[in-house]
Motif scaffolding. Structure first.
Motif, short mmCIF file in Angstrom:
data_model
loop_
_atom_site.label_atom_id
_atom_site.label_comp_id
_atom_site.label_asym_id
_atom_site.label_seq_id
_atom_site.Cartn_x
_atom_site.Cartn_y
_atom_site.Cartn_z
N ASN A 172 74.04 14.30 59.47
CA ASN A 172 75.26 15.08 59.60
C ASN A 172 74.97 16.23 60.53
N SER A 178 69.40 3.37 64.71
CA SER A 178 69.53 4.56 65.54
C SER A 178 68.16 5.17 65.79
N GLY A 230 80.41 13.74 60.75
CA GLY A 230 79.69 12.89 59.82
C GLY A 230 79.06 11.71 60.51
N GLY A 231 79.10 10.53 59.89
CA GLY A 231 78.50 9.33 60.47
C GLY A 231 79.27 8.84 61.67
N LYS A 244 66.07 3.88 62.50
CA LYS A 244 66.50 3.82 61.12
C LYS A 244 67.99 3.48 61.11
N LYS A 245 68.43 2.74 60.09
CA LYS A 245 69.84 2.36 60.04
C LYS A 245 70.71 3.55 59.66
N ASN A 246 71.86 3.66 60.37
CA ASN A 246 72.82 4.70 60.02
C ASN A 246 73.81 4.17 58.99
N THR A 247 74.83 4.95 58.69
CA THR A 247 75.79 4.55 57.66
C THR A 247 76.63 3.35 58.08
N GLN A 248 76.64 3.03 59.36
CA GLN A 248 77.38 1.88 59.86
C GLN A 248 76.51 0.63 59.97
N GLY A 249 75.24 0.75 59.54
CA GLY A 249 74.34 -0.40 59.59
C GLY A 249 73.72 -0.63 60.95
N THR A 262 71.94 8.96 61.92
CA THR A 262 71.66 8.98 60.51
C THR A 262 71.76 10.36 59.91
N TYR A 311 69.55 17.85 61.94
CA TYR A 311 68.97 16.53 61.69
C TYR A 311 67.60 16.69 61.06
#
Length: 206
Positions: free
Chosen positions: A4, A164, A17-18, A156-161, A2, A50
């Motif tokens: 960069n 993580s 990035g993600g 927690k959800k990352n940018t890919q759903g 989650t 992070y």
């Protein structure tokens, strides 16, 4: 993941990035307990930028999902993802770990997890091949969740759903660490153990 981050690998500094779920390495095992390869594989640790949570309350507040779970597979058996730039340098890496949910402590409103199905989570560690040999590669010296070891995990959800692990090694704690769990000597270990005790106390897991 989650966050960069920037990876320094050799003389290359890569802006990362993600996570991108493409390109994978697989390693197999049939043993239920950690294999020699898992316990003795050389490890590369990279710095990451992070969000760090210094207290249990901050960790609790920022986690979308908190579970008590048990990994179903040894590290060798998990899905190890590595992505690379066109020139072959590493872009990102992670491992997908299937966790049996023993208890849900916190979950997003309206979300009901099926305890009968394993939850696939992202850990900031993987395998790479370097100079012909297999090595572990991790962010901030992260250590993977251990098979058959029940842990409390903050996610927690990352940018890919994908869910993580957050807060690196201070985002998951074995409730009763096994003899196979790595030990870190000195101040770092003392600090982590104190944080772990605070987590277990908050959720009445002692």
């Amino acid at each position: 993941m989650t966050f960069n981050k920037k990876i320094k690998l050799g003389i290359s500094v890569l802006a990362v990035g993600g996570l991108i779920a493409s390109g994978s390495l697989f390693f197999t095992s049939t043993n239920a307990s950690p294999k020699f390869s898992e316990l003795n594989t050389p490890k590369i640790s990279l710095e990451a930028s992070y969000i760090e949570y210094g207290t249990v309350d901050e960790l609790d507040s920022n986690a979308e999902l908190i579970v008590i779970g048990t990994p179903l597979q040894g590290f060798d058996d998990r899905q190890h993802i590595v992505t690379s730039f066109d020139d072959g340098t590493i872009q990102d890496f992670y491992t997908l770990t299937n966790v049996k949910i023993d208890k849900v402590i916190k979950s997003p409103e309206g979300v009901a997890l099926n305890a009968e199905e394993p939850l696939s989570i992202v850990e900031p560690i993987s395998y790479i091949k370097d100079a012909g040999s297999k090595k572990k590669i991790a962010y901030e010296d992260y250590t993977e969740l251990k098979q058959n070891e029940k842990s409390i995990i903050f996610l927690k959800k990352n940018t890919q759903g994908q869910y993580s692990v957050i807060n690196m090694d201070l985002g998951k704690f074995a409730i009763e660490p096994s003899s196979q769990s790595p030990s870190i000597s000195g101040e770092k270990q003392d600090s982590k153990e104190q944080f772990r005790k605070s987590v277990l106390e908050k959720y009445d897991l002692k």
